[in-house]
Design an enzyme around this catalytic site. Structure first.
Site, mmCIF file in Angstrom:
data_model
loop_
_atom_site.group_PDB
_atom_site.id
_atom_site.type_symbol
_atom_site.label_atom_id
_atom_site.label_comp_id
_atom_site.label_asym_id
_atom_site.label_seq_id
_atom_site.Cartn_x
_atom_site.Cartn_y
_atom_site.Cartn_z
ATOM 1 N N HIS A 279 4.485 4.773 20.408
ATOM 2 C CA HIS A 279 3.974 5.421 19.128
ATOM 3 C C HIS A 279 2.545 5.700 19.379
ATOM 4 O O HIS A 279 1.741 5.214 18.742
ATOM 5 C CB HIS A 279 4.325 4.697 17.834
ATOM 6 C CG HIS A 279 4.245 5.143 16.658
ATOM 7 N ND1 HIS A 279 4.558 6.543 16.302
ATOM 8 C CD2 HIS A 279 3.292 4.855 15.511
ATOM 9 C CE1 HIS A 279 4.281 6.924 15.174
ATOM 10 N NE2 HIS A 279 3.507 5.955 14.514
ATOM 11 N N GLY B 48 0.863 -1.054 -0.011
ATOM 12 C CA GLY B 48 0.098 -0.034 0.120
ATOM 13 C C GLY B 48 0.756 1.162 0.051
ATOM 14 O O GLY B 48 2.085 1.265 -0.694
HETATM 15 N N1 LIG Z 1 4.578 3.081 12.707
HETATM 16 C C1 LIG Z 1 4.545 4.145 11.770
HETATM 17 O O1 LIG Z 1 5.217 4.974 12.303
HETATM 18 C C2 LIG Z 1 3.573 3.988 10.818
HETATM 19 C C3 LIG Z 1 3.432 4.982 10.128
HETATM 20 C C4 LIG Z 1 2.231 5.099 8.841
HETATM 21 C C5 LIG Z 1 1.638 3.946 8.700
HETATM 22 N N2 LIG Z 1 1.608 3.035 9.784
HETATM 23 C C6 LIG Z 1 0.817 1.630 9.698
HETATM 24 O O2 LIG Z 1 1.270 0.922 8.610
HETATM 25 C C7 LIG Z 1 0.026 0.318 8.172
HETATM 26 C C8 LIG Z 1 0.162 0.429 6.653
HETATM 27 O O3 LIG Z 1 -0.505 1.731 6.472
HETATM 28 P P1 LIG Z 1 -0.722 2.262 4.672
HETATM 29 O O4 LIG Z 1 -0.717 3.696 4.798
HETATM 30 O O5 LIG Z 1 0.409 1.451 3.906
HETATM 31 O O6 LIG Z 1 -1.789 1.424 4.497
HETATM 32 P P2 LIG Z 1 -2.496 0.816 3.139
HETATM 33 O O7 LIG Z 1 -3.833 0.647 3.245
HETATM 34 O O8 LIG Z 1 -1.959 1.961 1.879
HETATM 35 O O9 LIG Z 1 -1.639 -0.374 2.756
HETATM 36 C C9 LIG Z 1 -1.735 -1.545 3.476
HETATM 37 C C10 LIG Z 1 -1.754 -2.734 2.820
HETATM 38 O O10 LIG Z 1 -1.747 -3.814 3.371
HETATM 39 C C11 LIG Z 1 -2.221 -4.814 2.480
HETATM 40 N N3 LIG Z 1 -2.751 -5.928 3.219
HETATM 41 C C12 LIG Z 1 -3.881 -6.096 4.204
HETATM 42 N N4 LIG Z 1 -3.796 -7.350 4.282
HETATM 43 C C13 LIG Z 1 -2.779 -7.909 4.095
HETATM 44 C C14 LIG Z 1 -2.225 -9.234 4.178
HETATM 45 N N5 LIG Z 1 -2.793 -10.139 5.010
HETATM 46 N N6 LIG Z 1 -1.088 -9.719 3.516
HETATM 47 C C15 LIG Z 1 -0.548 -8.818 2.847
HETATM 48 N N7 LIG Z 1 -1.057 -7.428 2.437
HETATM 49 C C16 LIG Z 1 -2.101 -7.107 3.173
HETATM 50 C C17 LIG Z 1 -3.700 -3.983 1.903
HETATM 51 O O11 LIG Z 1 -3.852 -4.821 0.586
HETATM 52 C C18 LIG Z 1 -2.818 -2.633 1.472
HETATM 53 O O12 LIG Z 1 -2.285 -2.823 0.104
HETATM 54 C C19 LIG Z 1 -1.056 0.954 8.863
HETATM 55 O O13 LIG Z 1 -1.330 -0.179 10.166
HETATM 56 C C20 LIG Z 1 -0.649 2.001 9.506
HETATM 57 O O14 LIG Z 1 -1.348 2.576 10.683
HETATM 58 C C21 LIG Z 1 2.718 3.011 10.803
#
Ligand SMILES: NC(=O)c1ccc[n+]([C@@H]2O[C@H](COP(=O)([O-])OP(=O)(O)OC[C@H]3O[C@@H](n4cnc5c(N)ncnc54)[C@H](O)[C@@H]3O)[C@@H](O)[C@H]2O)c1
Length: 307
Positions: free
Chosen positions: A175, A11
């Site tokens: 976080h 994603g």
């Molecule tokens: N720790 C941090 O600093 C931080 C920062 C930004 C985002 N995040 C977290 O990271 C995660 C992803 O965020 P994003 O913006 O990329 O979201 P996004 O929705 O753009 O991407 C997530 C992807 O995961 C895929 N996915 C879902 N289930 C899956 C599985 N079982 N196997 C493989 N892929 C799967 C989805 O199809 C999607 O493409 C979220 O939980 C978000 O809260 C954390």
């Protein structure tokens, strides 16, 4: 032999991580996602960009975990991001299932890999990945602190009109909104932040840093930040693959450090080829220590819910 980094979840953060990593030219890259065609399409698009910027790495997309075999680093970004009004903790159970599955599948194909976790709630997901993978704690690290510190650095740079390279900020803790920006240790070219900024301005920057993720979620409306989180992951992967012994704030497994046990928590960590080489213990003031303990409570509660 070329390094290999697999990114689970293609994603916004996953694909942007691939972008930053390809620019660094440090590893071949694999993107895995459940959505058919999407990781393949993004990987091909990125591969086709590389002649323009002159970088020679292979980028591949797949819906099948076998493509990740032999990875040096596995990055887990799969999961749901926040929507406006949601806290990171609201994602706990849905994302736990996704992270569990991603960890089980990747450790099978890359038994020696180091795991960098991004999925929220970050500290609990890193803990879960360590347990499910059954690996030593130094092989799992969560990304949060570089991002939170970078946000604070960006706000200080904007306030003072000074290069971001001169601005060093350290944000520890979980976080979440209880994170602990260390204003005493943060500095501009060696001068403590507290000596440069009036108290009111510094408080405003600390507050904006704590709510930095939410500010982006509110603006975007559909999803959360991705450029800065992905840049932070790329820095961590770089430090690991190049064995840099780089000290960055990150979520590491604690075994007594800062008086905390059996949780993943944001602390200064030294990263090198074996993953987390060391947790550095700062001498904190009573107030900083109390804030850290308060922040740790939230992480411990999430971990307890998972158990
Ligand atoms: N720790 C941090 O600093 C931080 C920062 C930004 C985002 N995040 C977290 O990271 C995660 C992803 O965020 P994003 O913006 O990329 O979201 P996004 O929705 O753009 O991407 C997530 C992807 O995961 C895929 N996915 C879902 N289930 C899956 C599985 N079982 N196997 C493989 N892929 C799967 C989805 O199809 C999607 O493409 C979220 O939980 C978000 O809260 C954390």
């Amino acid at each position: 032999m070329k390094n290999k980094v697999s990114i689970i979840g293609a994603g916004m953060t996953g694909s942007t991580t691939a972008h930053w990593l390809a620019e660094r030219e440090i590893a071949d890259l694999v993107l895995v996602d459940v959505v058919e065609g999407m990781p393949q399409g993004k990987a091909l698009d990125l591969q086709e960009a590389l002649p323009v910027i002159g970088k020679d790495v292979k980028v591949m997309g797949s819906n099948d975990y076998s493509a990740t075999a032999g990875s040096d680093i596995v990055v887990i970004t799969a999961g749901l991001p926040r929507k406006p009004g949601m806290s990171r903790d609201d994602l706990l159970f849905a994302n736990a299932e996704i992270v569990r599955h991603a960890t089980e599948e990747t450790i099978k194909y890359s038994p020696e890999a180091i795991f960098i976790i991004l999925t929220n709630p970050l500290d609990a997901m890193a803990y879960l990945a360590m347990k499910v993978a059954g690996v030593a704690p130094h092989r799992v690290v969560g990304q949060a602190g570089i991002l939170d510190s970078a946000r604070m650095r960006a706000f200080v740079a904007m306030e003072l009109g000074i290069s971001v390279e001169n601005i060093h900020c350290y944000v520890l803790g979980g976080h979440g909104d209880e994170m602990v920006p260390l204003t005493r240790a943060s500095n501009v070219a060696g001068v403590p932040l507290e000596d440069i900024l009036p108290a009111g301005r510094l408080d405003a920057i600390v507050d904006r840093t704590r709510k930095g993720g939410g500010e982006i979620v509110t603006l975007l409306k559909t999803g959360s930040a991705y450029y800065a989180p992905a840049a932070a992951i790329a820095q961590m992967a770089d430090a690991i693959l190049k064995d840099k012994h780089l000290i960055v704030p990150a979520s590491a497994y604690l075994q007594g450090e800062y008086g905390l046990n059996d949780i993943f928590f944001g602390v200064p960590t030294q990263l090198g080829r074996k993953g987390v080489e060391k947790v550095i213990e700062y001498k904190l003031s009573e107030k900083e220590m109390a804030d850290l303990q308060k922040s740790a409570q939230g992480c411990a509660e999430n971990i307890a819910k998972l158990k």
